[in-house]
Write a protein that holds these residues in place. Structure first.
Motif, PDB file in Angstrom:
ATOM      1  N   SER A  10     -10.025  -7.767  -2.910  1.00 51.39           N
ATOM      2  CA  SER A  10     -10.033  -7.406  -4.337  1.00 51.39           C
ATOM      3  C   SER A  10      -8.733  -6.739  -4.764  1.00 51.39           C
ATOM      4  O   SER A  10      -8.384  -6.752  -5.943  1.00 51.39           O
ATOM      5  CB  SER A  10     -11.214  -6.485  -4.645  1.00 51.39           C
ATOM      6  OG  SER A  10     -11.077  -5.260  -3.935  1.00 51.39           O
ATOM      7  N   ALA A  11      -8.004  -6.157  -3.825  1.00 56.77           N
ATOM      8  CA  ALA A  11      -6.709  -5.535  -4.109  1.00 56.77           C
ATOM      9  C   ALA A  11      -5.565  -6.423  -3.626  1.00 56.77           C
ATOM     10  O   ALA A  11      -4.430  -5.965  -3.477  1.00 56.77           O
ATOM     11  CB  ALA A  11      -6.629  -4.162  -3.454  1.00 56.77           C
ATOM     12  N   ASN A  12      -5.879  -7.695  -3.354  1.00 56.66           N
ATOM     13  CA  ASN A  12      -4.903  -8.657  -2.862  1.00 56.66           C
ATOM     14  C   ASN A  12      -4.272  -8.228  -1.536  1.00 56.66           C
ATOM     15  O   ASN A  12      -3.097  -8.474  -1.293  1.00 56.66           O
ATOM     16  CB  ASN A  12      -3.833  -8.936  -3.926  1.00 56.66           C
ATOM     17  CG  ASN A  12      -3.153 -10.272  -3.690  1.00 56.66           C
ATOM     18  OD1 ASN A  12      -3.759 -11.182  -3.121  1.00 56.66           O
ATOM     19  ND2 ASN A  12      -1.908 -10.386  -4.120  1.00 56.66           N
ATOM     20  N   ASN A  13      -5.055  -7.547  -0.709  1.00 58.26           N
ATOM     21  CA  ASN A  13      -4.607  -7.144   0.627  1.00 58.26           C
ATOM     22  C   ASN A  13      -5.591  -7.740   1.628  1.00 58.26           C
ATOM     23  O   ASN A  13      -6.656  -7.198   1.865  1.00 58.26           O
ATOM     24  CB  ASN A  13      -4.552  -5.623   0.761  1.00 58.26           C
ATOM     25  CG  ASN A  13      -3.603  -5.191   1.855  1.00 58.26           C
ATOM     26  OD1 ASN A  13      -2.417  -5.040   1.613  1.00 58.26           O
ATOM     27  ND2 ASN A  13      -4.113  -5.028   3.068  1.00 58.26           N
ATOM     28  N   ARG A  14      -5.242  -8.871   2.190  1.00 59.30           N
ATOM     29  CA  ARG A  14      -6.147  -9.613   3.071  1.00 59.30           C
ATOM     30  C   ARG A  14      -5.870  -9.356   4.543  1.00 59.30           C
ATOM     31  O   ARG A  14      -6.342 -10.084   5.401  1.00 59.30           O
ATOM     32  CB  ARG A  14      -6.052 -11.102   2.761  1.00 59.30           C
ATOM     33  CG  ARG A  14      -6.442 -11.413   1.336  1.00 59.30           C
ATOM     34  CD  ARG A  14      -6.388 -12.892   1.035  1.00 59.30           C
ATOM     35  NE  ARG A  14      -6.705 -13.160  -0.358  1.00 59.30           N
ATOM     36  CZ  ARG A  14      -7.919 -13.211  -0.863  1.00 59.30           C
ATOM     37  NH1 ARG A  14      -8.955 -13.025  -0.079  1.00 59.30           N
ATOM     38  NH2 ARG A  14      -8.102 -13.450  -2.142  1.00 59.30           N
ATOM     39  N   MET A  60      -5.065  -6.226   7.790  1.00 60.00           N
ATOM     40  CA  MET A  60      -5.194  -4.815   8.173  1.00 60.00           C
ATOM     41  C   MET A  60      -3.931  -4.042   7.801  1.00 60.00           C
ATOM     42  O   MET A  60      -3.978  -2.838   7.593  1.00 60.00           O
ATOM     43  CB  MET A  60      -5.460  -4.689   9.676  1.00 60.00           C
ATOM     44  CG  MET A  60      -6.852  -5.135  10.052  1.00 60.00           C
ATOM     45  SD  MET A  60      -7.267  -5.091  11.826  1.00 60.00           S
ATOM     46  CE  MET A  60      -6.301  -3.802  12.503  1.00 60.00           C
ATOM     47  N   MET A  61      -2.818  -4.735   7.715  1.00 56.56           N
ATOM     48  CA  MET A  61      -1.535  -4.128   7.347  1.00 56.56           C
ATOM     49  C   MET A  61      -1.458  -4.005   5.820  1.00 56.56           C
ATOM     50  O   MET A  61      -1.818  -4.944   5.111  1.00 56.56           O
ATOM     51  CB  MET A  61      -0.378  -5.002   7.841  1.00 56.56           C
ATOM     52  CG  MET A  61       1.001  -4.494   7.468  1.00 56.56           C
ATOM     53  SD  MET A  61       1.463  -2.965   8.268  1.00 56.56           S
ATOM     54  CE  MET A  61       1.656  -3.499   9.954  1.00 56.56           C
ATOM     55  N   ILE A  62      -0.982  -2.874   5.347  1.00 58.82           N
ATOM     56  CA  ILE A  62      -0.736  -2.736   3.904  1.00 58.82           C
ATOM     57  C   ILE A  62       0.420  -3.651   3.563  1.00 58.82           C
ATOM     58  O   ILE A  62       1.534  -3.465   4.056  1.00 58.82           O
ATOM     59  CB  ILE A  62      -0.441  -1.273   3.521  1.00 58.82           C
ATOM     60  CG1 ILE A  62      -1.642  -0.382   3.850  1.00 58.82           C
ATOM     61  CG2 ILE A  62      -0.083  -1.179   2.034  1.00 58.82           C
ATOM     62  CD1 ILE A  62      -1.378   1.100   3.709  1.00 58.82           C
ATOM     63  N   GLN A  63       0.161  -4.646   2.719  1.00 58.21           N
ATOM     64  CA  GLN A  63       1.149  -5.687   2.473  1.00 58.21           C
ATOM     65  C   GLN A  63       2.153  -5.343   1.385  1.00 58.21           C
ATOM     66  O   GLN A  63       3.261  -5.865   1.383  1.00 58.21           O
ATOM     67  CB  GLN A  63       0.416  -6.994   2.152  1.00 58.21           C
ATOM     68  CG  GLN A  63      -0.386  -7.470   3.350  1.00 58.21           C
ATOM     69  CD  GLN A  63      -1.243  -8.685   3.058  1.00 58.21           C
ATOM     70  OE1 GLN A  63      -1.832  -8.804   1.992  1.00 58.21           O
ATOM     71  NE2 GLN A  63      -1.304  -9.586   4.024  1.00 58.21           N
ATOM     72  N   ASP A  64       1.812  -4.482   0.474  1.00 55.81           N
ATOM     73  CA  ASP A  64       2.694  -4.137  -0.643  1.00 55.81           C
ATOM     74  C   ASP A  64       3.755  -3.127  -0.184  1.00 55.81           C
ATOM     75  O   ASP A  64       3.424  -1.986   0.152  1.00 55.81           O
ATOM     76  CB  ASP A  64       1.863  -3.563  -1.781  1.00 55.81           C
ATOM     77  CG  ASP A  64       2.680  -3.162  -3.004  1.00 55.81           C
ATOM     78  OD1 ASP A  64       3.924  -3.238  -2.960  1.00 55.81           O
ATOM     79  OD2 ASP A  64       2.058  -2.770  -4.003  1.00 55.81           O
ATOM     80  N   PRO A  65       5.032  -3.524  -0.169  1.00 52.06           N
ATOM     81  CA  PRO A  65       6.082  -2.606   0.281  1.00 52.06           C
ATOM     82  C   PRO A  65       6.151  -1.321  -0.547  1.00 52.06           C
ATOM     83  O   PRO A  65       6.423  -0.253  -0.005  1.00 52.06           O
ATOM     84  CB  PRO A  65       7.377  -3.412   0.137  1.00 52.06           C
ATOM     85  CG  PRO A  65       6.962  -4.832   0.024  1.00 52.06           C
ATOM     86  CD  PRO A  65       5.575  -4.841  -0.527  1.00 52.06           C
ATOM     87  N   ALA A  66       5.897  -1.403  -1.842  1.00 54.02           N
ATOM     88  CA  ALA A  66       5.933  -0.205  -2.685  1.00 54.02           C
ATOM     89  C   ALA A  66       4.804   0.752  -2.305  1.00 54.02           C
ATOM     90  O   ALA A  66       5.004   1.968  -2.285  1.00 54.02           O
ATOM     91  CB  ALA A  66       5.839  -0.591  -4.162  1.00 54.02           C
ATOM     92  N   MET A  67       3.629   0.218  -1.982  1.00 56.92           N
ATOM     93  CA  MET A  67       2.510   1.055  -1.549  1.00 56.92           C
ATOM     94  C   MET A  67       2.821   1.712  -0.203  1.00 56.92           C
ATOM     95  O   MET A  67       2.563   2.893  -0.013  1.00 56.92           O
ATOM     96  CB  MET A  67       1.223   0.228  -1.454  1.00 56.92           C
ATOM     97  CG  MET A  67       0.016   1.029  -0.992  1.00 56.92           C
ATOM     98  SD  MET A  67      -0.494   2.298  -2.165  1.00 56.92           S
ATOM     99  CE  MET A  67      -1.163   1.274  -3.463  1.00 56.92           C
ATOM    100  N   ARG A  68       3.403   0.947   0.714  1.00 50.46           N
ATOM    101  CA  ARG A  68       3.788   1.526   2.013  1.00 50.46           C
ATOM    102  C   ARG A  68       4.786   2.663   1.812  1.00 50.46           C
ATOM    103  O   ARG A  68       4.680   3.717   2.438  1.00 50.46           O
ATOM    104  CB  ARG A  68       4.377   0.453   2.932  1.00 50.46           C
ATOM    105  CG  ARG A  68       3.354  -0.508   3.492  1.00 50.46           C
ATOM    106  CD  ARG A  68       3.894  -1.332   4.650  1.00 50.46           C
ATOM    107  NE  ARG A  68       5.135  -2.013   4.351  1.00 50.46           N
ATOM    108  CZ  ARG A  68       5.234  -3.273   3.930  1.00 50.46           C
ATOM    109  NH1 ARG A  68       4.146  -4.001   3.747  1.00 50.46           N
ATOM    110  NH2 ARG A  68       6.406  -3.809   3.703  1.00 50.46           N
ATOM    111  N   ASP A  69       5.754   2.462   0.936  1.00 51.46           N
ATOM    112  CA  ASP A  69       6.765   3.493   0.687  1.00 51.46           C
ATOM    113  C   ASP A  69       6.130   4.736   0.065  1.00 51.46           C
ATOM    114  O   ASP A  69       6.461   5.865   0.448  1.00 51.46           O
ATOM    115  CB  ASP A  69       7.877   2.949  -0.207  1.00 51.46           C
ATOM    116  CG  ASP A  69       9.053   3.897  -0.276  1.00 51.46           C
ATOM    117  OD1 ASP A  69       9.557   4.323   0.785  1.00 51.46           O
ATOM    118  OD2 ASP A  69       9.462   4.232  -1.403  1.00 51.46           O
TER     119      ASP A  69
END
Length: 114
Positions: free
Chosen positions: A83-87, A89-98
Motif C-alpha cells: 500500500s506504500a509501494n514498498n514490496r 523488506m528493504m526500504i526502497q525510497d532513498p529519501a525515506m532511508r535518508d
C-alpha cells in the motif's frame, strides 16, 4: 528491553537496548512523530510499543542501528507494505532511508554505552 526514545538516548538506555542482540539494535522508527522504539528481538515488538504509545502503523518503519560503525540498516519484515509501494523488506525510497538515518543518528549516534 525496549525503550521509546524521544530525545537523545542515555548510555544506560543504549546498554539495555543492546542486551537482546549484543552488537546491534532492532528499531521501529515513527517518521511522523520523530521518535523510535529500540531493543528486543523483533522489529515487530518495537512496532507494538510505538502503536501502544499512539503511533500510526503507516508512519512506522523497521531499521537496525549498528553502534560500533554508527550505521543504519533498512531491512525488516514490517517494511513490506504494498500500500506504500514498498514490496520489499528493504526500504526502497532513498529519501525515506535518508530521513530515517538522520533521525536515528540524532537520537542514538555517538552515545557512549561502554
Amino acid at each position: 528491553m525496549i525503550h521509546i526514545i524521544r530525545q537523545r538516548a542515555e548510555p544506560e538506555q543504549m546498554r539495555q537496548m543492546l542486551e537482546a542482540l549484543g552488537i546491534y539494535i532492532k528499531l521501529a522508527v515513527d517518521v511522523e512523530r520523530r521518535i523510535l522504539a529500540g531493543g528486543g528481538e523483533l522489529h515487530a515488538d518495537c512496532e507494538l510499543v510505538l502503536l501502544g504509545d499512539g503511533s500510526q502503523q503507516r508512519h512506522i518503519w523497521g531499521a537496525d542501528w549498528y553502534p560500533l560503525s554508527q550505521t543504519v540498516g533498512y531491512e525488516s519484515l514490517i517494511n513490506i507494505r504494498p500500500s506504500a509501494n514498498n514490496r520489499s523488506m528493504m526500504i526502497q525510497d532513498p529519501a525515506m532511508r535518508d530521513d530515517i538515518r538522520q533521525l536515528v543518528q540524532s537520537l542514538l549516534g555517538n552515545v557512549q554505552w561502554q
